[in-house]
Design a protein around this motif. Structure first.
Motif, mmCIF file in Angstrom:
data_model
loop_
_atom_site.group_PDB
_atom_site.id
_atom_site.type_symbol
_atom_site.label_atom_id
_atom_site.label_comp_id
_atom_site.label_asym_id
_atom_site.label_seq_id
_atom_site.Cartn_x
_atom_site.Cartn_y
_atom_site.Cartn_z
ATOM 1 N N LYS A 22 1.071 -1.229 -0.397
ATOM 2 C CA LYS A 22 -0.152 0.195 0.009
ATOM 3 C C LYS A 22 1.150 1.139 0.273
ATOM 4 N N ARG A 23 2.052 1.441 0.524
ATOM 5 C CA ARG A 23 3.177 2.506 1.116
ATOM 6 C C ARG A 23 3.710 2.303 -0.633
ATOM 7 N N MET A 24 3.511 1.598 -0.992
ATOM 8 C CA MET A 24 4.778 1.935 -2.557
ATOM 9 C C MET A 24 3.506 2.772 -3.497
ATOM 10 N N ALA A 25 2.266 2.368 -3.141
ATOM 11 C CA ALA A 25 1.450 3.306 -4.242
ATOM 12 C C ALA A 25 1.239 4.831 -3.687
ATOM 13 N N ASP A 26 1.457 4.875 -2.241
ATOM 14 C CA ASP A 26 0.637 5.724 -1.619
ATOM 15 C C ASP A 26 2.144 7.247 -1.936
ATOM 16 N N ARG A 27 3.296 6.220 -1.820
ATOM 17 C CA ARG A 27 4.802 7.355 -1.850
ATOM 18 C C ARG A 27 5.123 7.042 -3.387
ATOM 19 N N ASP A 28 4.508 6.678 -4.753
ATOM 20 C CA ASP A 28 5.033 6.601 -5.616
ATOM 21 C C ASP A 28 5.856 5.934 -5.863
ATOM 22 N N PHE A 29 6.512 4.563 -5.185
ATOM 23 C CA PHE A 29 7.383 3.675 -5.998
ATOM 24 C C PHE A 29 7.142 2.316 -6.488
ATOM 25 N N ASP A 30 8.285 1.423 -6.700
ATOM 26 C CA ASP A 30 8.018 -0.259 -6.662
ATOM 27 C C ASP A 30 8.647 -0.836 -6.181
ATOM 28 N N GLU A 31 7.851 -2.421 -6.637
ATOM 29 C CA GLU A 31 9.011 -3.083 -6.004
ATOM 30 C C GLU A 31 11.120 -3.211 -6.578
ATOM 31 N N VAL A 32 10.997 -2.716 -8.216
ATOM 32 C CA VAL A 32 12.476 -2.469 -8.568
ATOM 33 C C VAL A 32 12.892 -1.800 -7.715
ATOM 34 N N ALA A 33 12.914 -0.129 -8.152
ATOM 35 C CA ALA A 33 13.142 1.102 -7.321
ATOM 36 C C ALA A 33 13.318 0.502 -5.810
ATOM 37 N N LEU A 34 12.573 -0.301 -5.476
ATOM 38 C CA LEU A 34 13.157 -0.537 -4.011
ATOM 39 C C LEU A 34 14.094 -1.062 -3.313
ATOM 40 N N GLU A 73 13.735 -18.028 10.896
ATOM 41 C CA GLU A 73 12.909 -19.072 10.862
ATOM 42 C C GLU A 73 13.209 -20.018 9.184
ATOM 43 N N ASP A 74 12.405 -18.736 8.587
ATOM 44 C CA ASP A 74 12.088 -19.198 7.251
ATOM 45 C C ASP A 74 14.138 -18.071 6.355
ATOM 46 N N LYS A 75 14.179 -17.569 7.375
ATOM 47 C CA LYS A 75 15.618 -16.682 6.319
ATOM 48 C C LYS A 75 14.921 -16.225 5.061
ATOM 49 N N LEU A 76 14.413 -15.152 5.572
ATOM 50 C CA LEU A 76 13.357 -14.249 4.542
ATOM 51 C C LEU A 76 13.960 -12.915 5.455
ATOM 52 N N LEU A 77 14.236 -11.619 4.468
ATOM 53 C CA LEU A 77 13.939 -10.057 4.913
ATOM 54 C C LEU A 77 12.283 -9.575 4.549
ATOM 55 N N VAL A 78 12.029 -9.343 5.515
ATOM 56 C CA VAL A 78 10.926 -9.044 5.487
ATOM 57 C C VAL A 78 10.380 -7.413 4.964
ATOM 58 N N VAL A 79 10.576 -6.835 4.547
ATOM 59 C CA VAL A 79 10.214 -5.387 4.245
ATOM 60 C C VAL A 79 9.006 -5.015 4.365
ATOM 61 N N VAL A 80 9.186 -3.854 5.474
ATOM 62 C CA VAL A 80 7.787 -4.039 6.228
ATOM 63 C C VAL A 80 7.741 -2.559 6.063
ATOM 64 N N THR A 81 8.091 -1.252 5.886
ATOM 65 C CA THR A 81 7.994 -0.455 4.694
ATOM 66 C C THR A 81 8.817 0.124 4.928
ATOM 67 N N ALA A 82 8.396 2.055 3.649
ATOM 68 C CA ALA A 82 9.708 2.317 3.128
ATOM 69 C C ALA A 82 9.123 4.065 3.087
ATOM 70 N N TYR A 83 10.110 4.760 3.312
ATOM 71 C CA TYR A 83 9.970 6.514 3.238
ATOM 72 C C TYR A 83 10.245 7.796 3.203
ATOM 73 N N PRO A 84 10.186 8.621 2.873
ATOM 74 C CA PRO A 84 11.334 9.785 2.551
ATOM 75 C C PRO A 84 11.423 10.221 3.968
ATOM 76 N N THR A 85 12.634 10.744 4.404
ATOM 77 C CA THR A 85 12.833 11.286 6.049
ATOM 78 C C THR A 85 13.288 12.590 5.535
ATOM 79 N N SER A 86 13.041 13.327 4.634
ATOM 80 C CA SER A 86 13.197 14.277 4.138
ATOM 81 C C SER A 86 13.027 14.597 3.306
ATOM 82 N N ASN A 87 13.183 16.148 2.648
ATOM 83 C CA ASN A 87 12.401 17.121 1.704
ATOM 84 C C ASN A 87 13.829 17.587 0.621
ATOM 85 N N LYS A 88 15.398 17.207 0.991
ATOM 86 C CA LYS A 88 16.105 18.097 0.054
ATOM 87 C C LYS A 88 16.562 16.482 -1.511
#
Length: 88
Positions: A22-34, A73-88
């Motif tokens: 959901k945040r990908m859509a809200d914050r205008d990025f996709d899996e490739v960008a992530l 347990e499953d040896k996965l890195l779960v990505v929970v969220t991503a967000y910008p931290t500045s306007n620069k």
């Protein structure tokens, strides 16, 4: 350039939670960008929530943070969220 010694979980396969999708859509990025943000990561530190980590990176010339939670347990890195931290 500062050398970061990444933990073993840094090499694990990624898993995305619904919140992140959901945040990908809200914050205008996709899996490739992530994935590019993670490849260009500058460092990390423990999050305020135990077991999670904050990955410092950049996207579109702005500072971003990506929150991850290693699933040992499953040896996965779960990505929970991503967000910008500045306007620069």
């Amino acid at each position: 350039m500062v050398f970061v010694q990444w933990p073993a979980w840094w090499q694990w396969e990624l898993e995305f939670v619904p919140h992140l999708l959901k945040r990908m859509a809200d914050r205008d990025f996709d899996e490739v960008a992530l994935r590019i943000m993670l490849e260009r990561a500058q460092g990390y530190h423990a999050d305020v929530i135990a077991g999670r980590f904050v990955i410092r990176t950049r996207h579109r010339r702005r500072a971003w943070e990506v929150i991850v939670e290693p699933d040992t347990e499953d040896k996965l890195l779960v990505v929970v969220t991503a967000y910008p931290t500045s306007n620069k």
